[in-house]
Design a protein around this motif. Structure first.
Motif, PDB file in Angstrom:
ATOM      1  N   VAL A  57     -50.561 -52.864  31.387  1.00  0.00           N
ATOM      2  CA  VAL A  57     -49.373 -51.688  32.281  1.00  0.00           C
ATOM      3  C   VAL A  57     -49.809 -50.585  32.463  1.00  0.00           C
ATOM      4  N   CYS A  58     -50.663 -50.199  31.335  1.00  0.00           N
ATOM      5  CA  CYS A  58     -50.125 -48.728  30.530  1.00  0.00           C
ATOM      6  C   CYS A  58     -50.894 -48.329  31.343  1.00  0.00           C
ATOM      7  N   PRO A  59     -49.808 -47.121  32.454  1.00  0.00           N
ATOM      8  CA  PRO A  59     -51.379 -46.470  33.190  1.00  0.00           C
ATOM      9  C   PRO A  59     -51.988 -45.371  32.330  1.00  0.00           C
ATOM     10  N   MET A  60     -52.308 -45.355  30.926  1.00  0.00           N
ATOM     11  CA  MET A  60     -52.951 -44.224  30.515  1.00  0.00           C
ATOM     12  C   MET A  60     -54.114 -45.298  29.584  1.00  0.00           C
ATOM     13  N   CYS A  61     -53.873 -46.358  29.969  1.00  0.00           N
ATOM     14  CA  CYS A  61     -55.152 -47.415  29.128  1.00  0.00           C
ATOM     15  C   CYS A  61     -55.781 -47.815  30.098  1.00  0.00           C
ATOM     16  N   TYR A  62     -56.739 -47.226  30.799  1.00  0.00           N
ATOM     17  CA  TYR A  62     -57.869 -47.663  32.396  1.00  0.00           C
ATOM     18  C   TYR A  62     -59.388 -47.924  31.755  1.00  0.00           C
ATOM     19  N   CYS A  63     -59.658 -47.915  30.231  1.00  0.00           N
ATOM     20  CA  CYS A  63     -61.265 -48.145  29.288  1.00  0.00           C
ATOM     21  C   CYS A  63     -61.520 -49.691  30.465  1.00  0.00           C
ATOM     22  N   LYS A  64     -62.518 -49.839  31.117  1.00  0.00           N
ATOM     23  CA  LYS A  64     -63.123 -51.093  31.757  1.00  0.00           C
ATOM     24  C   LYS A  64     -62.776 -52.061  30.238  1.00  0.00           C
ATOM     25  N   GLU A  65     -63.639 -51.336  29.160  1.00  0.00           N
ATOM     26  CA  GLU A  65     -63.963 -52.589  28.348  1.00  0.00           C
ATOM     27  C   GLU A  65     -63.051 -51.490  27.253  1.00  0.00           C
ATOM     28  N   CYS A 116     -46.284 -60.859  17.789  1.00  0.00           N
ATOM     29  CA  CYS A 116     -47.029 -60.454  18.771  1.00  0.00           C
ATOM     30  C   CYS A 116     -48.108 -61.892  19.176  1.00  0.00           C
ATOM     31  N   ILE A 117     -47.867 -62.133  20.001  1.00  0.00           N
ATOM     32  CA  ILE A 117     -48.903 -62.992  20.744  1.00  0.00           C
ATOM     33  C   ILE A 117     -50.502 -62.329  21.272  1.00  0.00           C
ATOM     34  N   ARG A 118     -50.611 -60.990  21.681  1.00  0.00           N
ATOM     35  CA  ARG A 118     -51.928 -60.539  21.806  1.00  0.00           C
ATOM     36  C   ARG A 118     -52.232 -61.233  23.176  1.00  0.00           C
ATOM     37  N   CYS A 119     -51.196 -60.685  24.428  1.00  0.00           N
ATOM     38  CA  CYS A 119     -51.485 -61.136  25.444  1.00  0.00           C
ATOM     39  C   CYS A 119     -52.222 -60.138  26.315  1.00  0.00           C
ATOM     40  N   TYR A 120     -51.545 -58.699  25.197  1.00  0.00           N
ATOM     41  CA  TYR A 120     -52.088 -57.532  25.995  1.00  0.00           C
ATOM     42  C   TYR A 120     -51.302 -57.002  27.353  1.00  0.00           C
ATOM     43  N   ALA A 121     -50.691 -57.095  27.260  1.00  0.00           N
ATOM     44  CA  ALA A 121     -49.942 -57.007  28.676  1.00  0.00           C
ATOM     45  C   ALA A 121     -49.567 -55.192  28.117  1.00  0.00           C
ATOM     46  N   ALA A 133     -74.928 -59.967  23.318  1.00  0.00           N
ATOM     47  CA  ALA A 133     -75.173 -61.473  21.551  1.00  0.00           C
ATOM     48  C   ALA A 133     -74.469 -59.989  20.717  1.00  0.00           C
ATOM     49  N   ASN A 134     -74.688 -59.080  20.743  1.00  0.00           N
ATOM     50  CA  ASN A 134     -74.802 -58.056  19.793  1.00  0.00           C
ATOM     51  C   ASN A 134     -73.533 -57.296  19.835  1.00  0.00           C
ATOM     52  N   ARG A 135     -72.729 -57.666  20.361  1.00  0.00           N
ATOM     53  CA  ARG A 135     -71.405 -56.387  20.676  1.00  0.00           C
ATOM     54  C   ARG A 135     -71.011 -56.684  19.402  1.00  0.00           C
ATOM     55  N   PRO A 136     -70.505 -55.202  19.237  1.00  0.00           N
ATOM     56  CA  PRO A 136     -70.042 -55.144  17.668  1.00  0.00           C
ATOM     57  C   PRO A 136     -67.803 -55.849  17.762  1.00  0.00           C
ATOM     58  N   VAL A 137     -67.733 -56.833  17.086  1.00  0.00           N
ATOM     59  CA  VAL A 137     -66.531 -57.186  17.581  1.00  0.00           C
ATOM     60  C   VAL A 137     -64.957 -56.242  16.635  1.00  0.00           C
ATOM     61  N   TRP A 138     -64.558 -56.099  16.793  1.00  0.00           N
ATOM     62  CA  TRP A 138     -63.708 -54.617  15.350  1.00  0.00           C
ATOM     63  C   TRP A 138     -63.011 -56.149  15.317  1.00  0.00           C
ATOM     64  N   VAL A 196     -60.301 -52.567  21.314  1.00  0.00           N
ATOM     65  CA  VAL A 196     -59.780 -54.031  20.106  1.00  0.00           C
ATOM     66  C   VAL A 196     -59.809 -55.639  21.099  1.00  0.00           C
ATOM     67  N   ASP A 197     -59.815 -55.301  22.175  1.00  0.00           N
ATOM     68  CA  ASP A 197     -60.135 -56.458  22.966  1.00  0.00           C
ATOM     69  C   ASP A 197     -61.468 -56.711  22.664  1.00  0.00           C
ATOM     70  N   PRO A 198     -61.415 -58.451  22.012  1.00  0.00           N
ATOM     71  CA  PRO A 198     -63.134 -58.865  21.954  1.00  0.00           C
ATOM     72  C   PRO A 198     -63.170 -59.820  23.435  1.00  0.00           C
ATOM     73  N   THR A 199     -62.378 -59.921  23.896  1.00  0.00           N
ATOM     74  CA  THR A 199     -62.420 -60.719  24.936  1.00  0.00           C
ATOM     75  C   THR A 199     -63.114 -60.403  26.658  1.00  0.00           C
ATOM     76  N   ASN A 200     -62.548 -58.915  26.151  1.00  0.00           N
ATOM     77  CA  ASN A 200     -62.859 -57.990  27.626  1.00  0.00           C
ATOM     78  C   ASN A 200     -63.974 -57.236  27.991  1.00  0.00           C
ATOM     79  N   VAL A 201     -65.431 -58.037  27.892  1.00  0.00           N
ATOM     80  CA  VAL A 201     -66.706 -57.395  28.233  1.00  0.00           C
ATOM     81  C   VAL A 201     -67.406 -56.641  29.486  1.00  0.00           C
ATOM     82  N   VAL A 202     -67.534 -55.508  30.146  1.00  0.00           N
ATOM     83  CA  VAL A 202     -67.858 -55.766  31.265  1.00  0.00           C
ATOM     84  C   VAL A 202     -69.531 -56.324  31.263  1.00  0.00           C
ATOM     85  N   VAL A 203     -69.510 -57.457  32.175  1.00  0.00           N
ATOM     86  CA  VAL A 203     -70.888 -58.000  32.287  1.00  0.00           C
ATOM     87  C   VAL A 203     -71.892 -57.668  33.261  1.00  0.00           C
TER      88      VAL A 203
END
Lengths: 299, 138
Positions: A203-211, A194-199, A231-236, A214-221
């Motif tokens: 593409v998942c119709p059920m994955c509609y969260c904006k943030e 897995c290269i964690r491209c988050y594809a 600065a203090n977002r939890p990075v799981w 388990v993806d530390p790269t997408n933060v809704v600012v």
């Protein structure tokens, strides 16, 4: 497409002809209607486009059996307004898996453009050479165990309803029968790819969260987000595509989709590394069914 | 070797408190984390603990039906059941996640559970979910 018209809808989300696999297409006026198709090449689940699509009145949407399952769940979760949709159901006899088709084309040395015809079995031809392929060899794996190929919710149904097959979770049981060590070896081999491209998530119709948790790269600012919050977002889990991180990513995705997954196979289709993403979702689905059956037996 | 214990504020944590008041011994490998409800424990918390090197994770809440927030512990048990099955499917020992119901008065049960979980963890190798680059803080 005689049954389809733009009479009481602004636009129709459908498929148009593409090479091997149909492309998503938005019909906005009457001239576009003849371009719409609905056949074994229409593998794409159109439901996920509803999250971004903007329209004033009503929209028409083509759904297969699996798409209808995901749409049903989205309506239940309040993400899509049923009253603003005109659902056009298409009973589906299975769709072609482009990856399987590409493999056969490469093996047989066919040249594009290739046309595929469905006569019980599939026939691939480039004009000079013709290859006949068994149905099971070209269908997407999710289609082979599809429970309800006929949409359960629709306003218009095109064509005759199709009987579903019985799902016995054979692929899940195959892994379950392995020992703990063998299973670990199988999954560490699979998930280290897995290269964690988050594809799969995109593409998942059920994955509609904006943030995504388990993806530390997408933060809704937003303008209101303070520097402190940024600065203090939890990075799981970290961004690294390392085995353990990948495992946690896939485990959490399976947990979040447990009981919601429509099994449309879109994640597996999108995966560039050919990871059996569906297998984990199906394991969760199987367990939930077992609990349900046990609870029903208890009364 | 460490065990992370998520204890619910109303029952399990109070149970641990009672065990302390009663001067009952329990292994020091247990690291209690107080949560308002065991239903608050997300699968990611459990997996994060395992990734950071915990051998075992204990999630303890009120007895079924006794939850301060009506059904938080039921949701926890459902979630942990599924997570256990999934990690077992991936080839990780399901015993790494332990679910217990401990009420505020059950000090003896708490110390027994703590001992059992730590012994169980001691019998296993390091967690396979522990990231390779994580340092040992022993």
């Amino acid at each position: 497409m005689n049954e389809v018209s733009l009479e009481n809808v602004d636009l129709i989300l459908g498929w148009q002809k593409g090479e091997l696999v149909a492309k998503p297409f938005i019909a906005k006026n009457e001239e576009d209607i003849p371009k719409l198709i609905a056949d074994f090449t229409c593998s794409i689940n159109l439901v996920r486009f509803l999250h971004d699509l903007e329209f004033d009145g009503k929209a028409g949407i083509f759904v297969k059996g699996c798409d209808a399952r995901s749409l049903e769940m989205l309506i239940k979760e309040g993400k899509v307004d049923r009253d603003r949709l005109h659902i056009i159901g298409v009973p589906c006899r299975g769709v072609v898996d482009a990856k399987k088709a590409m493999r056969i084309i490469e093996m047989e040395g066919l040249k594009s453009p290739i046309s595929v015809t469905d006569e019980g079995d599939f026939t691939l031809t480039d004009g000079n050479k013709t290859v006949r392929v068994k149905r099971e060899e070209l269908l997407a794996s999710c289609c082979l165990t599809c429970r309800s190929p006929t949409p359960q919710i629709y306003d218009t149904l095109i064509g005759e309803p199709v009987e579903g097959s019985k799902d016995e979770f054979k692929d899940v049981e195959e892994i379950e029968s392995l020992s703990l060590q063998e299973r670990w070896e199988f999954w560490s081999d699979t998930l280290s790819r897995c290269i964690r491209c988050y594809a799969c998530r995109e593409v998942c119709p059920m994955c509609y969260c904006k943030e995504c948790l388990v993806d530390p790269t997408n933060v809704v600012v937003t303008p209101k987000t303070t520097a402190y919050e940024k600065a203090n977002r939890p990075v799981w889990i970290s961004k690294a595509s390392q085995l353990q991180e990948n495992m946690i990513y896939h485990l959490i995705r399976a947990m979040h989709l447990a009981g919601r997954c429509a099994d449309c196979g879109e994640c597996e289709r999108a995966c560039p590394m050919e990871i059996p993403v569906r297998l984990l979702m199906r394991k969760a689905e199987k367990d939930l069914r077992e609990i349900e059956a046990r609870l029903a037996a208890m009364g | 070797m460490k065990v992370v214990a998520f204890l619910c504020r109303w029952c399990a944590y109070a149970g641990a408190d009672t065990a302390g008041v009663g001067r009952m011994k329990y292994p020091a490998n247990l690291r209690p984390i107080k949560v308002m409800c065991s239903g608050r424990v997300d699968p990611i918390h459990v997996l994060y603990a395992l990734r950071k090197g915990a051998s075992c994770v204990l999630v303890a809440g009120c007895h079924p039906g006794d939850c301060h927030y009506v059904k938080g512990n039921i949701q926890m048990s459902r979630r942990m059941f599924l997570l256990k099955n999934l990690i077992e499917f991936l080839g990780i020992e399901p015993e790494r996640i332990q679910v217990e119901y401990i009420s505020a008065g059950e000090a003896k049960k708490f110390s027994e559970v703590a001992r059992r979980v730590v012994e169980n963890a001691a019998g296993m190798d390091g967690s396979r979910l522990k990231a390779e680059w994580e340092e040992d803080h022993e």
